[in-house]
Each structure stands twice: as C-alpha cells, then as structure tokens.
Design a protein around this motif. Structure first.
Motif, PDB file in Angstrom:
ATOM      1  N   PHE A 115      76.327  24.025  32.120  1.00 47.96           N
ATOM      2  CA  PHE A 115      75.370  25.130  32.181  1.00 47.96           C
ATOM      3  C   PHE A 115      75.471  26.055  30.969  1.00 47.96           C
ATOM      4  N   HIS A 116      76.285  25.651  29.999  1.00 47.95           N
ATOM      5  CA  HIS A 116      76.411  26.420  28.757  1.00 47.95           C
ATOM      6  C   HIS A 116      75.553  25.815  27.639  1.00 47.95           C
ATOM      7  N   TYR A 117      74.753  24.775  27.982  1.00 47.82           N
ATOM      8  CA  TYR A 117      73.992  24.063  26.943  1.00 47.82           C
ATOM      9  C   TYR A 117      72.494  24.348  27.053  1.00 47.82           C
ATOM     10  N   PRO A 118      71.765  24.220  25.928  1.00 46.31           N
ATOM     11  CA  PRO A 118      70.320  24.445  25.949  1.00 46.31           C
ATOM     12  C   PRO A 118      69.554  23.288  26.589  1.00 46.31           C
ATOM     13  N   VAL A 119      68.323  23.554  26.975  1.00 50.01           N
ATOM     14  CA  VAL A 119      67.444  22.552  27.602  1.00 50.01           C
ATOM     15  C   VAL A 119      66.177  22.461  26.745  1.00 50.01           C
ATOM     16  N   PRO A 120      66.252  21.764  25.599  1.00 52.36           N
ATOM     17  CA  PRO A 120      65.145  21.847  24.639  1.00 52.36           C
ATOM     18  C   PRO A 120      63.873  21.107  25.032  1.00 52.36           C
ATOM     19  N   ALA A 121      63.935  20.107  25.909  1.00 55.17           N
ATOM     20  CA  ALA A 121      62.724  19.319  26.204  1.00 55.17           C
ATOM     21  C   ALA A 121      62.600  19.073  27.710  1.00 55.17           C
ATOM     22  N   TRP A 122      61.384  18.700  28.138  1.00 53.12           N
ATOM     23  CA  TRP A 122      61.145  18.379  29.554  1.00 53.12           C
ATOM     24  C   TRP A 122      62.047  17.231  30.006  1.00 53.12           C
ATOM     25  N   ALA A 123      62.288  16.255  29.104  1.00 56.17           N
ATOM     26  CA  ALA A 123      63.144  15.121  29.476  1.00 56.17           C
ATOM     27  C   ALA A 123      64.546  15.597  29.856  1.00 56.17           C
ATOM     28  N   ASP A 124      65.005  16.689  29.240  1.00 56.22           N
ATOM     29  CA  ASP A 124      66.329  17.227  29.591  1.00 56.22           C
ATOM     30  C   ASP A 124      66.355  17.673  31.047  1.00 56.22           C
ATOM     31  N   VAL A 125      65.227  18.234  31.531  1.00 51.37           N
ATOM     32  CA  VAL A 125      65.160  18.675  32.934  1.00 51.37           C
ATOM     33  C   VAL A 125      65.365  17.470  33.850  1.00 51.37           C
ATOM     34  N   GLY A 126      64.736  16.338  33.472  1.00 46.25           N
ATOM     35  CA  GLY A 126      64.900  15.123  34.261  1.00 46.25           C
ATOM     36  C   GLY A 126      66.326  14.605  34.217  1.00 46.25           C
ATOM     37  N   VAL A 127      66.921  14.585  33.024  1.00 50.24           N
ATOM     38  CA  VAL A 127      68.291  14.071  32.882  1.00 50.24           C
ATOM     39  C   VAL A 127      69.283  14.962  33.635  1.00 50.24           C
ATOM     40  N   ASP A 262      86.389   9.048  22.866  1.00 47.77           N
ATOM     41  CA  ASP A 262      86.981  10.380  23.054  1.00 47.77           C
ATOM     42  C   ASP A 262      85.859  11.419  23.016  1.00 47.77           C
ATOM     43  N   PRO A 263      85.607  12.098  24.130  1.00 48.62           N
ATOM     44  CA  PRO A 263      84.486  13.047  24.145  1.00 48.62           C
ATOM     45  C   PRO A 263      84.804  14.372  23.449  1.00 48.62           C
ATOM     46  N   GLY A 264      86.004  14.539  22.888  1.00 50.74           N
ATOM     47  CA  GLY A 264      86.334  15.777  22.182  1.00 50.74           C
ATOM     48  C   GLY A 264      86.626  16.908  23.155  1.00 50.74           C
ATOM     49  N   TRP A 265      87.834  16.969  23.633  1.00 50.38           N
ATOM     50  CA  TRP A 265      88.168  17.962  24.667  1.00 50.38           C
ATOM     51  C   TRP A 265      88.234  19.381  24.133  1.00 50.38           C
ATOM     52  N   ASP A 266      88.364  19.544  22.793  1.00 50.12           N
ATOM     53  CA  ASP A 266      88.355  20.903  22.233  1.00 50.12           C
ATOM     54  C   ASP A 266      87.007  21.577  22.499  1.00 50.12           C
ATOM     55  N   GLU A 267      85.945  20.775  22.367  1.00 51.77           N
ATOM     56  CA  GLU A 267      84.600  21.321  22.625  1.00 51.77           C
ATOM     57  C   GLU A 267      84.500  21.774  24.084  1.00 51.77           C
ATOM     58  N   TRP A 268      84.965  20.921  25.008  1.00 51.46           N
ATOM     59  CA  TRP A 268      84.929  21.271  26.443  1.00 51.46           C
ATOM     60  C   TRP A 268      85.663  22.586  26.698  1.00 51.46           C
ATOM     61  N   ARG A 269      86.870  22.693  26.079  1.00 48.86           N
ATOM     62  CA  ARG A 269      87.708  23.882  26.302  1.00 48.86           C
ATOM     63  C   ARG A 269      86.990  25.135  25.786  1.00 48.86           C
ATOM     64  N   ALA A 270      86.409  25.023  24.586  1.00 45.58           N
ATOM     65  CA  ALA A 270      85.704  26.180  24.006  1.00 45.58           C
ATOM     66  C   ALA A 270      84.504  26.556  24.888  1.00 45.58           C
ATOM     67  N   VAL A 271      83.762  25.546  25.338  1.00 39.40           N
ATOM     68  CA  VAL A 271      82.550  25.789  26.116  1.00 39.40           C
ATOM     69  C   VAL A 271      82.867  26.491  27.432  1.00 39.40           C
ATOM     70  N   ILE A 272      83.857  25.983  28.177  1.00 41.69           N
ATOM     71  CA  ILE A 272      84.130  26.614  29.488  1.00 41.69           C
ATOM     72  C   ILE A 272      84.752  28.001  29.328  1.00 41.69           C
ATOM     73  N   ASN A 273      85.242  28.293  28.113  1.00 44.53           N
ATOM     74  CA  ASN A 273      85.750  29.641  27.867  1.00 44.53           C
ATOM     75  C   ASN A 273      84.675  30.556  27.274  1.00 44.53           C
ATOM     76  N   GLY A 274      83.420  30.140  27.442  1.00 44.81           N
ATOM     77  CA  GLY A 274      82.321  31.036  27.087  1.00 44.81           C
ATOM     78  C   GLY A 274      81.839  30.918  25.652  1.00 44.81           C
ATOM     79  N   LYS A 275      82.239  29.847  24.956  1.00 44.59           N
ATOM     80  CA  LYS A 275      81.799  29.690  23.569  1.00 44.59           C
ATOM     81  C   LYS A 275      80.837  28.515  23.409  1.00 44.59           C
ATOM     82  N   GLY A 276      80.058  28.253  24.443  1.00 42.66           N
ATOM     83  CA  GLY A 276      79.028  27.217  24.363  1.00 42.66           C
ATOM     84  C   GLY A 276      77.782  27.748  23.684  1.00 42.66           C
ATOM     85  N   PRO A 277      76.863  26.837  23.305  1.00 44.69           N
ATOM     86  CA  PRO A 277      75.664  27.268  22.560  1.00 44.69           C
ATOM     87  C   PRO A 277      74.774  28.255  23.320  1.00 44.69           C
TER      88      PRO A 277
END
Lengths: 307, 99
Positions: A115-127, A262-277
């Motif tokens: 829920f920290h990410y943008p929803v740029p297109a209608w297809a994102d709503v479906g996904v 490897d999905p890059g866990w540093d990104e996950w950690r930053a995002v859940i700590n409020g540093k998502g886009p």
C-alpha cells in the motif's frame, strides 16, 4: 494461583488447541504479539482503501465504478471489525483505538508494503485485486485457525469477502487479456510493477526470532516462506494461462520449491518503514481525513472520542 | 421478564438458543443453564432482557435500488467460464507435469 501457574495453564490450553477469548487471562508477551499483528492487519485494511479509491472515478463504466466502491467499502469495514478486536485486546495495556490511529497518522505504525506503491494504470487495479488480495487471502486464511478466537472468527467473514474481491480482479485482468495488444501490454506492465512487492508481501524468509511468540502461542502456524510458496503455486499457473510472462527473473520449480530471484529486502525494509514511493502522500491523506472527520466522530459518539 | 439466551461454545461465536421467563438476571441464568447448558458443551451463557434488544427487520429497510451482484460470488460466474476457456486447469496440469 501464581503467575507461573497461570502461564503453565495457558500454555497447556494452547497445546490442546483451545481458543483464547478476550476476557481470558493471557501472558503479556501473547497479548503484545497478538495485538501487534492484529493492529498491523487493521491498519493495512485502512491504508489499503486509498490506492484503489484513487481509481473509483476513473474506472471504465458504471458497473466497475460500483464494484470498486463496494470493494473499498469492504476493506474499510474490515478495518472497523479488526480494530474492535484490537481494542479489546489492547484495553488492559491502555491501547485505545484513538492511540492506534494516532500512531498510524504519526507514521509510527506499520502497514503492508503493497500500500506504499503508486497505482498508475487501470490494469494495476486489476492486478491488485487479483494478486494482492490473492496474497492477502493466503495469509489471512492461514490465521483463521489462530489461537485468538475473536480474530479467527472475524477472519472467516473477511476471507469470504476477499474471495469476491479476487473475482472482481480476475474480471478486470481477463477483460484486458482478451483485448488488443495495447491492453495486454498495459496488463503485463502492471504485473511487472507488482511482482517484486508481491514477493515482499509475505516478509523475509528468515524472520523467525522476531515472530517467535506468535509461533510459540499458535497465533501463526505457517512461516513467511511457506505462505509465499503457496502463493506462487497458485499464481504462476494463472499468470501463464492468461498468456502473461512471468516477470524477470522468472521463478522456476527446482523439484521441491519455487526458486525466485532475490527481491531485494532492503527495499522492503525501507518501504514498510515509511520510505515507499507513495508513503508520505497516503499517510498525508489519512491524516487529513482523520482531522476533518473529528467532528463526525465526536457527534456520533455523543462527545466521547471514537474512531 | 423475558430473557433472550445466547450460548457460546468454546472457540465459537455465541449463538441465539431461545428464551426464558425469569424475575431476575440470576434466575434467567439458572433456567438457561438447565434448558440450554445441561449437556455441558458450553463455555458461556448470556442472558439479555428482551426489552434491551434494539431490533431492525429487513422489510423496514429499503432494498437495493439496482443490481448489486458485483458484491456476490454469484455475480462472477462468467469468470469461471473465462478461466475454462483459457484452460487454467490444463495449465495447472502442465505445471504439475513440469515438476
């Protein structure tokens, strides 16, 4: 009865598979761990309303606008149901609903990475409805059998509603998949954007020590990795059947489990700590509605503050 | 006074079981225990004075003004057909064979 006796009796109840109820004696570490999990779920439902809300006015056609509005209403309702459970659990710790909401809008509370990410297109709503709700129903379905009775019982109702949300998402993505090349491109792009956050969704594979009381007290029975594997097993055949490509690097079955890049866990950690886009924007909107809605809360509660 | 009786089994939500007539809440619980709890499979029994229940009935509220089938699983039956058309079951089977 001493606290040691109570603790032993509690552990015996857990071992027998009994459900713990709101008024029962429970050890402090159980109450704290359960409250943290349940509060995170409640706040994720609340924050999860916001990305989809952005698309209600832009959804193609009246029926899709109504279906999306209904989904947002369901998620908001889930937050209310779960906050009520959290309130009872938090009462002996003086954790009121208002304090939980203040924690959220001050950026001190965590909610799901997606829920920290943008929803740029209608297809994102479906996904989102197809795979994010698909991932959520796997974690929540696994919690129906948790040791805290009031939470498990409302999860049954919540999962039944999530099943409708998944169908709504499938409706959107299957329409796009049967469209022209530009529709399929939009859908593939959306899947590519959400793939990494979806892998992150279940949390890192090795965070056992952090969650230990949850496992010891049978709040959780499956690990992050077990849940992620279940998700991959369900999602991958669907993605292929729709004619989409698995995002790079494509997961493969090694004979025992899905191996994914490897999905890059540093990104996950930053995002859940409020540093998502979108963290700051969404929390800003939540803060605004919390402030603007204060008079309504006061009016309906007859003066006493309520969320 | 009439008391509505709710019985909560271990791990389950309380369910309405029936009602008893009693002069006091304590007496209502004694009667309720005899009526609904005598086989032992209960964790809590709740007695609520009927006069304390706030009740609404579905016929008093307006029904949906338009088709709301998008709220129900039944509103998405065509999706099951669509998955069939693109052969999800076959894909699952091929996935199994690849293992």
């Amino acid at each position: 009865m001493t606290d040691a006796d109570r603790q032993a009796e509690f552990e015996a109840r857990i071992a027998r598979g009994e459900k713990i109820e709101a008024g029962d004696w429970m050890p402090l570490d159980y109450r704290q761990a359960a409250l943290k999990l349940i509060q995170m779920h409640a706040q994720s439902e609340l924050m999860g309303c916001l990305p989809e809300r952005e698309w209600i006015a832009r959804a193609p056609g009246l029926r899709r606008k109504l279906a999306l509005t209904a989904k947002v209403q369901d998620e908001c309702g889930h937050a209310q149901l779960i906050l009520r459970v959290a309130e009872d659990l938090g009462a002996p710790l003086h954790r009121t609903r208002e304090a939980m909401m203040e924690d959220l809008i001050a950026g001190r509370a965590k909610y799901h990475n997606v829920f920290h990410y943008p929803v740029p297109a209608w297809a994102d709503v479906g996904v989102i409805a197809w795979l994010v709700d698909g991932a959520a129903v796997i974690t929540q379905g696994a919690l129906i059998d948790c040791s805290y009775g009031p939470y498990g019982r409302i999860l049954e109702r919540i999962c039944a509603e999530e099943a409708v949300h998944i169908r709504h998402g499938e409706d959107i993505i299957l329409s796009l998949a049967s469209g022209d090349a530009s529709h399929r491109r939009e859908l593939q792009d959306a899947l590519n954007r959400w793939w990494r956050p979806l892998l992150h969704f279940f949390g890192p594979p090795d965070e056992f020590s952090h969650a230990a009381p949850l496992y010891r007290y049978a709040m959780r029975k499956q690990t992050n990795e077990e849940l992620r594997q279940k998700f991959l097993g369900r999602a991958i055949p669907q993605i292929r059947a729709v004619g989409l490509e698995l995002p790079d690097p494509a997961p493969h079955w090694d004979g025992q489990r899905w191996v994914y890049g490897d999905p890059g866990w540093d990104e996950w950690r930053a995002v859940i700590n409020g540093k998502g886009p979108k963290s700051a924007d969404r929390l800003g909107l939540r803060r605004l509605t919390w402030e603007e809605g204060r008079w309504i809360r006061e009016a309906v509660s007859g003066g006493a503050i309520a969320a | 006074m009439i008391y509505e009786i709710f019985v909560k089994a271990a791990g389950k939500a309380a369910e309405h079981s029936g009602s008893v007539t009693a002069a006091t809440a304590d007496a209502a619980l004694v009667f309720a225990h005899e009526q609904f709890g005598r086989r032992g499979a209960w964790e809590e029994i709740w007695a609520v004075p009927r006069a304390s229940l706030a009740v609404m009935t579905s016929s008093d509220t307006p029904g949906p003004a338009f088709d709301r089938s998008y709220r129900l699983m039944a509103g998405y039956k065509h999706i099951i057909q669509k998955w069939r058309e693109i052969d999800l079951a076959g894909e699952r089977q091929r996935e199994g064979l690849r293992r």
